[in-house]
Design an enzyme around this catalytic site. Sequence first.
Site, PDB file in Angstrom:
ATOM      1  N   SER A   9     -65.449  32.208  87.080  1.00  0.00           N
ATOM      2  CA  SER A   9     -66.645  32.704  87.779  1.00  0.00           C
ATOM      3  C   SER A   9     -66.719  32.216  89.216  1.00  0.00           C
ATOM      4  O   SER A   9     -67.670  32.542  89.938  1.00  0.00           O
ATOM      5  CB  SER A   9     -67.907  32.243  87.031  1.00  0.00           C
ATOM      6  OG  SER A   9     -67.830  32.628  85.686  1.00  0.00           O
ATOM      7  N   ILE A  12     -62.518  31.540  93.749  1.00  0.00           N
ATOM      8  CA  ILE A  12     -61.149  32.003  93.506  1.00  0.00           C
ATOM      9  C   ILE A  12     -61.116  32.799  92.207  1.00  0.00           C
ATOM     10  O   ILE A  12     -60.489  33.857  92.110  1.00  0.00           O
ATOM     11  CB  ILE A  12     -60.164  30.811  93.384  1.00  0.00           C
ATOM     12  CG1 ILE A  12     -60.105  30.034  94.683  1.00  0.00           C
ATOM     13  CG2 ILE A  12     -58.765  31.305  92.991  1.00  0.00           C
ATOM     14  CD1 ILE A  12     -59.423  28.676  94.566  1.00  0.00           C
ATOM     15  N   ARG A  87     -58.697  16.665 100.353  1.00  0.00           N
ATOM     16  CA  ARG A  87     -58.540  17.151  98.979  1.00  0.00           C
ATOM     17  C   ARG A  87     -58.667  15.984  97.993  1.00  0.00           C
ATOM     18  O   ARG A  87     -59.169  16.152  96.884  1.00  0.00           O
ATOM     19  CB  ARG A  87     -57.196  17.857  98.820  1.00  0.00           C
ATOM     20  CG  ARG A  87     -57.133  19.209  99.542  1.00  0.00           C
ATOM     21  CD  ARG A  87     -55.786  19.841  99.361  1.00  0.00           C
ATOM     22  NE  ARG A  87     -55.597  21.069 100.129  1.00  0.00           N
ATOM     23  CZ  ARG A  87     -55.310  21.111 101.424  1.00  0.00           C
ATOM     24  NH1 ARG A  87     -55.206  20.009 102.127  1.00  0.00           N
ATOM     25  NH2 ARG A  87     -55.123  22.276 102.029  1.00  0.00           N
ATOM     26  N   ASN A  94     -62.743  16.627  89.942  1.00  0.00           N
ATOM     27  CA  ASN A  94     -61.784  17.610  89.422  1.00  0.00           C
ATOM     28  C   ASN A  94     -60.777  17.018  88.437  1.00  0.00           C
ATOM     29  O   ASN A  94     -60.274  17.724  87.567  1.00  0.00           O
ATOM     30  CB  ASN A  94     -61.062  18.297  90.583  1.00  0.00           C
ATOM     31  CG  ASN A  94     -62.000  19.219  91.358  1.00  0.00           C
ATOM     32  OD1 ASN A  94     -63.150  19.420  90.959  1.00  0.00           O
ATOM     33  ND2 ASN A  94     -61.525  19.781  92.451  1.00  0.00           N
ATOM     34  N   ASP A 150     -49.471  27.999 100.714  1.00  0.00           N
ATOM     35  CA  ASP A 150     -48.762  27.410 101.865  1.00  0.00           C
ATOM     36  C   ASP A 150     -47.625  28.331 102.316  1.00  0.00           C
ATOM     37  O   ASP A 150     -47.354  28.468 103.513  1.00  0.00           O
ATOM     38  CB  ASP A 150     -48.217  26.026 101.484  1.00  0.00           C
ATOM     39  CG  ASP A 150     -49.319  25.109 100.977  1.00  0.00           C
ATOM     40  OD1 ASP A 150     -50.421  25.147 101.553  1.00  0.00           O
ATOM     41  OD2 ASP A 150     -49.096  24.375  99.992  1.00  0.00           O
ATOM     42  N   ARG A 153     -49.195  31.346 104.026  1.00  0.00           N
ATOM     43  CA  ARG A 153     -49.619  30.988 105.393  1.00  0.00           C
ATOM     44  C   ARG A 153     -48.427  30.914 106.333  1.00  0.00           C
ATOM     45  O   ARG A 153     -48.477  31.409 107.465  1.00  0.00           O
ATOM     46  CB  ARG A 153     -50.353  29.634 105.376  1.00  0.00           C
ATOM     47  CG  ARG A 153     -51.746  29.735 104.826  1.00  0.00           C
ATOM     48  CD  ARG A 153     -52.487  28.400 104.858  1.00  0.00           C
ATOM     49  NE  ARG A 153     -53.850  28.565 104.408  1.00  0.00           N
ATOM     50  CZ  ARG A 153     -54.486  27.747 103.572  1.00  0.00           C
ATOM     51  NH1 ARG A 153     -53.864  26.675 103.096  1.00  0.00           N
ATOM     52  NH2 ARG A 153     -55.722  27.981 103.222  1.00  0.00           N
ATOM     53  N   HIS A 178     -49.210  19.635  98.225  1.00  0.00           N
ATOM     54  CA  HIS A 178     -50.196  20.577  98.750  1.00  0.00           C
ATOM     55  C   HIS A 178     -51.367  19.830  99.362  1.00  0.00           C
ATOM     56  O   HIS A 178     -52.469  19.810  98.828  1.00  0.00           O
ATOM     57  CB  HIS A 178     -50.677  21.540  97.644  1.00  0.00           C
ATOM     58  CG  HIS A 178     -51.760  22.456  98.133  1.00  0.00           C
ATOM     59  ND1 HIS A 178     -51.525  23.452  99.062  1.00  0.00           N
ATOM     60  CD2 HIS A 178     -53.085  22.518  97.863  1.00  0.00           C
ATOM     61  CE1 HIS A 178     -52.664  24.072  99.335  1.00  0.00           C
ATOM     62  NE2 HIS A 178     -53.630  23.517  98.615  1.00  0.00           N
TER      63      HIS A 178
HETATM   64  P1  NAD Z   1     -65.821  27.305  93.120  1.00  0.00           P
HETATM   65  O1  NAD Z   1     -66.799  26.196  93.065  1.00  0.00           O
HETATM   66  O2  NAD Z   1     -66.242  28.569  93.795  1.00  0.00           O
HETATM   67  O3  NAD Z   1     -65.379  27.706  91.631  1.00  0.00           O
HETATM   68  C1  NAD Z   1     -64.991  26.765  90.695  1.00  0.00           C
HETATM   69  C2  NAD Z   1     -65.386  27.271  89.323  1.00  0.00           C
HETATM   70  O4  NAD Z   1     -64.957  26.308  88.357  1.00  0.00           O
HETATM   71  C3  NAD Z   1     -66.917  27.438  89.136  1.00  0.00           C
HETATM   72  O5  NAD Z   1     -67.216  28.745  88.684  1.00  0.00           O
HETATM   73  C4  NAD Z   1     -67.259  26.387  88.097  1.00  0.00           C
HETATM   74  O6  NAD Z   1     -68.333  26.765  87.251  1.00  0.00           O
HETATM   75  C5  NAD Z   1     -65.940  26.287  87.341  1.00  0.00           C
HETATM   76  N1  NAD Z   1     -65.830  25.092  86.514  1.00  0.00           N
HETATM   77  C6  NAD Z   1     -66.253  23.842  86.783  1.00  0.00           C
HETATM   78  N2  NAD Z   1     -65.986  23.026  85.733  1.00  0.00           N
HETATM   79  C7  NAD Z   1     -65.355  23.786  84.806  1.00  0.00           C
HETATM   80  C8  NAD Z   1     -64.839  23.516  83.512  1.00  0.00           C
HETATM   81  N3  NAD Z   1     -64.878  22.300  82.983  1.00  0.00           N
HETATM   82  N4  NAD Z   1     -64.264  24.533  82.851  1.00  0.00           N
HETATM   83  C9  NAD Z   1     -64.199  25.782  83.369  1.00  0.00           C
HETATM   84  N5  NAD Z   1     -64.677  26.093  84.598  1.00  0.00           N
HETATM   85  C10 NAD Z   1     -65.255  25.102  85.289  1.00  0.00           C
HETATM   86  O7  NAD Z   1     -64.470  26.750  93.767  1.00  0.00           O
HETATM   87  P2  NAD Z   1     -63.223  27.586  94.333  1.00  0.00           P
HETATM   88  O8  NAD Z   1     -63.438  27.858  95.760  1.00  0.00           O
HETATM   89  O9  NAD Z   1     -62.946  28.705  93.403  1.00  0.00           O
HETATM   90  O10 NAD Z   1     -62.065  26.462  94.242  1.00  0.00           O
HETATM   91  C11 NAD Z   1     -61.643  25.975  92.995  1.00  0.00           C
HETATM   92  C12 NAD Z   1     -60.594  24.885  93.164  1.00  0.00           C
HETATM   93  O11 NAD Z   1     -59.390  25.422  93.729  1.00  0.00           O
HETATM   94  C13 NAD Z   1     -61.013  23.762  94.108  1.00  0.00           C
HETATM   95  O12 NAD Z   1     -60.624  22.531  93.561  1.00  0.00           O
HETATM   96  C14 NAD Z   1     -60.226  24.048  95.374  1.00  0.00           C
HETATM   97  O13 NAD Z   1     -60.006  22.902  96.148  1.00  0.00           O
HETATM   98  C15 NAD Z   1     -58.953  24.585  94.787  1.00  0.00           C
HETATM   99  N6  NAD Z   1     -58.091  25.352  95.707  1.00  0.00           N
HETATM  100  C16 NAD Z   1     -56.749  25.193  95.590  1.00  0.00           C
HETATM  101  C17 NAD Z   1     -55.889  25.912  96.407  1.00  0.00           C
HETATM  102  C18 NAD Z   1     -54.406  25.756  96.275  1.00  0.00           C
HETATM  103  O14 NAD Z   1     -53.676  26.187  97.178  1.00  0.00           O
HETATM  104  N7  NAD Z   1     -53.874  25.214  95.197  1.00  0.00           N
HETATM  105  C19 NAD Z   1     -56.419  26.794  97.363  1.00  0.00           C
HETATM  106  C20 NAD Z   1     -57.796  26.947  97.449  1.00  0.00           C
HETATM  107  C21 NAD Z   1     -58.642  26.205  96.616  1.00  0.00           C
HETATM  108  C1  LMR Z   2     -56.223  25.373 100.825  1.00  0.00           C
HETATM  109  O1  LMR Z   2     -55.105  25.002 101.179  1.00  0.00           O
HETATM  110  O2  LMR Z   2     -56.835  26.275 101.419  1.00  0.00           O
HETATM  111  C2  LMR Z   2     -56.850  24.765  99.602  1.00  0.00           C
HETATM  112  O3  LMR Z   2     -56.121  23.673  99.141  1.00  0.00           O
HETATM  113  C3  LMR Z   2     -58.294  24.455  99.755  1.00  0.00           C
HETATM  114  C4  LMR Z   2     -58.583  23.334 100.709  1.00  0.00           C
HETATM  115  O4  LMR Z   2     -59.296  22.411 100.305  1.00  0.00           O
HETATM  116  O5  LMR Z   2     -58.134  23.374 101.855  1.00  0.00           O
END
Ligand code: NAD
Ligand code: LMR
Length: 327
Positions: A9, A12, A87, A94, A150, A153, A178
């Site tokens: 939800s 992402i 992060r 997390n 990455d 980008r 990352h």
């Molecule tokens: P967000 O807050 O919009 O969404 C996170 C969702 O996780 C929410 O809907 C929340 O209810 C849900 N959630 C929380 N606890 C949970 C649980 N125990 N079980 C199931 N769902 C649960 O955040 P977002 O912008 O979608 O980002 C999510 C994560 O992805 C963040 O940690 C962010 O840093 C990470 N991220 C990683 C990358 C990458 O390149 N790997 C890139 C962007 C963001």
């Molecule tokens: C990104 O690279 O955009 C994600 O890891 C989210 C962040 O915290 O920058």
Amino acid sequence: MKAVVAGASGGIGQPLSLLLKACPLVDHLSLYDVVNTPGVTADLSHISSVAKIEGFLPADDGMKKALTGADMVVIPAGIPRKPGMTRDDLFKINAGIVKGLIEGIAEHCPDAYILVISNPVNSTVPIAAEVLTNAGKFNPKKLFGVTTLDVVRAETFVQSITGAKDPADTKIPVIGGHSGETIVPLFSQAKPEVKIPEDKLDELTKRVQFGGDEVVKAKDGAGSATLSMAYAGFRFAERVMQAAKGKSGIVEPTFVYLPGIEGGDAIAKETGCKYFSVPVELGKEGAVKANNPLGMANEYEKKLLQACYDGLKGNIEKGVEFVKNPP
Ligand code: NAD
Ligand code: LMR
């Protein structure tokens, strides 16, 4: 192919679920979150694509129902950054979220490909591996930290130099971890070859390393990259599914547990890091071979790599410790 999105939800989770719902490789899409999955599921269920869709909340054994029978679980659950945060600042919340979800996977779908998006990836992937190991279910070939953003980008930012019509035609290995300096783009190994003017290299490299900060700053408190991450997460998930269905020749950088993958031991020895993102060959079993790009790095990249190793080791250790000696 039953695909699950855990955190469906969120910023992402929603666009990623949309892309998976529209993907013909997915027969069954299962959405899990602690909030709002009924609404997201109802909305996506009106799309006339092949995937059957179901959504679950934690009540009534929702996690078990969401995960049972899964072939692939993608995890974008967890809080995102706000301006001024690293992060690593996300670890406190997390780490526990990822641990809980991986415990569920170990119990209900231990053979699934697991794609971890939740930050800090440098620590959440070791957490996942430790939890799976404790449950006797760790298959290193099937655990992936998603670092595709990455790569995306790097392809995008270098286009102003290459002038390529389609940025994705330029393949750039982005390796390491990352976050910030642990992200190492190897422009010297771009295919086709790219000549980057010396005065542009630093700026370009830093932009790839700190691209996430650019989005966090622009969103000004409303979170981090979501749409570009959904694109990148889907791109990686699609390649995992294509390989699972028998397509050969797929190679993607991803953050893996090196000693568990053919070719990985040598890279672990050279970097001093057991977890590292390298271009990995994907097959039916998951990550079948780790390619070693280190020897071909130039002097500039070797300096970047040193800083990467130094930062990454601590991040990995923090994840391992979180499970071995819980706080
Ligand atoms: P967000 O807050 O919009 O969404 C996170 C969702 O996780 C929410 O809907 C929340 O209810 C849900 N959630 C929380 N606890 C949970 C649980 N125990 N079980 C199931 N769902 C649960 O955040 P977002 O912008 O979608 O980002 C999510 C994560 O992805 C963040 O940690 C962010 O840093 C990470 N991220 C990683 C990358 C990458 O390149 N790997 C890139 C962007 C963001
Ligand atoms: C990104 O690279 O955009 C994600 O890891 C989210 C962040 O915290 O920058």
